[in-house]
Enzyme design. Structure first.
Site, PDB file in Angstrom:
ATOM      1  N   THR A   7      31.763 -14.866   6.308  1.00  0.00           N
ATOM      2  CA  THR A   7      30.829 -14.430   5.272  1.00  0.00           C
ATOM      3  C   THR A   7      31.138 -13.004   4.847  1.00  0.00           C
ATOM      4  O   THR A   7      31.599 -12.199   5.647  1.00  0.00           O
ATOM      5  CB  THR A   7      29.361 -14.513   5.754  1.00  0.00           C
ATOM      6  OG1 THR A   7      28.513 -13.995   4.726  1.00  0.00           O
ATOM      7  CG2 THR A   7      29.122 -13.728   7.023  1.00  0.00           C
ATOM      8  N   ASP A  72      25.747 -21.655   4.325  1.00  0.00           N
ATOM      9  CA  ASP A  72      25.318 -21.543   2.942  1.00  0.00           C
ATOM     10  C   ASP A  72      23.809 -21.562   3.038  1.00  0.00           C
ATOM     11  O   ASP A  72      23.222 -22.412   3.718  1.00  0.00           O
ATOM     12  CB  ASP A  72      25.845 -22.689   2.083  1.00  0.00           C
ATOM     13  CG  ASP A  72      25.769 -22.318   0.598  1.00  0.00           C
ATOM     14  OD1 ASP A  72      25.949 -21.129   0.265  1.00  0.00           O
ATOM     15  OD2 ASP A  72      25.516 -23.209  -0.221  1.00  0.00           O
ATOM     16  N   SER A  73      23.186 -20.587   2.406  1.00  0.00           N
ATOM     17  CA  SER A  73      21.748 -20.452   2.554  1.00  0.00           C
ATOM     18  C   SER A  73      21.134 -20.089   1.222  1.00  0.00           C
ATOM     19  O   SER A  73      21.833 -19.783   0.260  1.00  0.00           O
ATOM     20  CB  SER A  73      21.426 -19.405   3.625  1.00  0.00           C
ATOM     21  OG  SER A  73      22.137 -18.206   3.400  1.00  0.00           O
ATOM     22  N   GLY A 154      18.293  -9.423   1.255  1.00  0.00           N
ATOM     23  CA  GLY A 154      18.071 -10.433   0.222  1.00  0.00           C
ATOM     24  C   GLY A 154      16.613 -10.581  -0.189  1.00  0.00           C
ATOM     25  O   GLY A 154      15.942  -9.608  -0.543  1.00  0.00           O
ATOM     26  N   ASP A 156      14.048 -11.259   1.629  1.00  0.00           N
ATOM     27  CA  ASP A 156      13.064 -11.023   2.700  1.00  0.00           C
ATOM     28  C   ASP A 156      11.805 -10.269   2.254  1.00  0.00           C
ATOM     29  O   ASP A 156      10.698 -10.641   2.671  1.00  0.00           O
ATOM     30  CB  ASP A 156      13.708 -10.282   3.885  1.00  0.00           C
ATOM     31  CG  ASP A 156      14.460 -11.221   4.816  1.00  0.00           C
ATOM     32  OD1 ASP A 156      14.052 -12.389   4.950  1.00  0.00           O
ATOM     33  OD2 ASP A 156      15.457 -10.788   5.424  1.00  0.00           O
ATOM     34  N   LYS A 176      12.208 -12.208  13.538  1.00  0.00           N
ATOM     35  CA  LYS A 176      12.790 -13.025  12.456  1.00  0.00           C
ATOM     36  C   LYS A 176      13.690 -14.116  13.045  1.00  0.00           C
ATOM     37  O   LYS A 176      13.588 -15.284  12.665  1.00  0.00           O
ATOM     38  CB  LYS A 176      13.566 -12.150  11.455  1.00  0.00           C
ATOM     39  CG  LYS A 176      14.095 -12.988  10.292  1.00  0.00           C
ATOM     40  CD  LYS A 176      14.829 -12.223   9.209  1.00  0.00           C
ATOM     41  CE  LYS A 176      15.449 -13.236   8.231  1.00  0.00           C
ATOM     42  NZ  LYS A 176      16.391 -12.646   7.276  1.00  0.00           N
ATOM     43  N   HIS A 181      15.331 -19.641   9.380  1.00  0.00           N
ATOM     44  CA  HIS A 181      16.269 -20.710   9.060  1.00  0.00           C
ATOM     45  C   HIS A 181      17.615 -20.487   9.761  1.00  0.00           C
ATOM     46  O   HIS A 181      18.179 -21.399  10.344  1.00  0.00           O
ATOM     47  CB  HIS A 181      16.451 -20.789   7.535  1.00  0.00           C
ATOM     48  CG  HIS A 181      16.723 -19.465   6.887  1.00  0.00           C
ATOM     49  ND1 HIS A 181      15.973 -18.350   7.145  1.00  0.00           N
ATOM     50  CD2 HIS A 181      17.691 -19.054   6.015  1.00  0.00           C
ATOM     51  CE1 HIS A 181      16.445 -17.328   6.447  1.00  0.00           C
ATOM     52  NE2 HIS A 181      17.488 -17.730   5.761  1.00  0.00           N
ATOM     53  N   ARG A 182      18.123 -19.237   9.743  1.00  0.00           N
ATOM     54  CA  ARG A 182      19.431 -18.973  10.368  1.00  0.00           C
ATOM     55  C   ARG A 182      19.332 -19.064  11.890  1.00  0.00           C
ATOM     56  O   ARG A 182      20.221 -19.588  12.554  1.00  0.00           O
ATOM     57  CB  ARG A 182      19.964 -17.596   9.923  1.00  0.00           C
ATOM     58  CG  ARG A 182      21.441 -17.365  10.279  1.00  0.00           C
ATOM     59  CD  ARG A 182      22.084 -16.238   9.468  1.00  0.00           C
ATOM     60  NE  ARG A 182      22.129 -16.580   8.056  1.00  0.00           N
ATOM     61  CZ  ARG A 182      21.234 -16.162   7.142  1.00  0.00           C
ATOM     62  NH1 ARG A 182      20.277 -15.341   7.478  1.00  0.00           N
ATOM     63  NH2 ARG A 182      21.317 -16.570   5.900  1.00  0.00           N
TER      64      ARG A 182
END
Ligand code: ITT
Length: 195
Positions: A7, A72-73, A154, A156, A176, A181-182
């Site tokens: 990334t 990919d998010s 991003g 957040d 977090k 999700h991550r």
């Protein structure tokens, strides 16, 4: 063993490293793409999060000869029919701050009860021997009316996690990771990486 984080997003690199180290991946030497300056941008041509994460991990694994992990998010907003979704990074075409402004403007007249959203992360792990694994994590909440907090990255500052009275930019790193999700996708994929 060396593992490449496929990334260019420095916010993701920080989270990947932290989550992997919390999972006890101490025998791994986790390197970023900055060690491979010759590798240029990988175009995200897929039509799903899974296709794009596999595309990134496969490309970096092939080019470096090392196991690679990519994700990919994005953020999917109910009132926008799931947008910006797959196009979250490219939503405004002008980076994170402009993305956030565009999202707030798109939801300007949307009341609290209709501001539901979720972050999604599809993580792909690809090894040179052909082993591949894909895992997904989701993080539910709603979109705030203004930017709150200075942590994370991003979207957040615009995201209020379900059940909490703050934005995800106000959570500590550990808080977090525990619900994001991550964090979820990485905890699902970690056993295959750590072995
Ligand atoms: P790479 O493709 O190099 O990994 P990218 O930033 O282009 O970097 P994506 O295509 O996966 O990554 O886009 C993800 C978008 O979703 C981007 O705008 C992020 O800011 C946002 N995003 C993803 N996870 C996030 C999180 O945990 N917090 C806030 N925003 C997030």
């Amino acid at each position: 063993m060396k593992l490449v984080l496929a990334t260019k997003n420095s916010g993701k690199v920080i989270e990947f490293r932290r989550i992997l180290s919390d999972l006890g991946a101490t025998h791994l030497e986790v390197v970023g793409l900055d060690e491979f300056p010759e590798i240029g941008e990988i175009e995200e041509t897929g039509s799903t999060f899974e296709e794009n994460s596999l595309l990134k991990a496969r490309t970096i694994c092939k080019l470096t000869g090392l196991p690679a992990i990519a994700d990919d998010s994005g953020i999917c907003v109910d009132a926008l029919g799931g947008a910006p979704g797959l196009y979250s990074a490219r939503y405004s075409g002008q980076g994170d701050a402009a993305n956030n402004e565009k999202l707030l403007a798109a939801l300007a007249n949307v009341p609290d009860e209709s501001r539901g959203a979720y972050f999604i992360c599809v993580a792909a792990y690809v090894r040179p021997d052909g082993f591949e694994r894909v895992e997904e994590g989701r993080f539910y909440g709603r979109i705030l009316h203004q930017s709150v907090g200075s942590g994370g990255f991003g979207y957040d500052p615009l995201f209020q996690p379900e059940g909490l009275n703050c934005s995800s930019a106000e959570l500590s790193a550990e808080e977090k990771d525990a619900i994001s999700h991550r964090g979820k996708a990485m905890r699902a994929i970690a056993p295959y990486i750590i072995g």
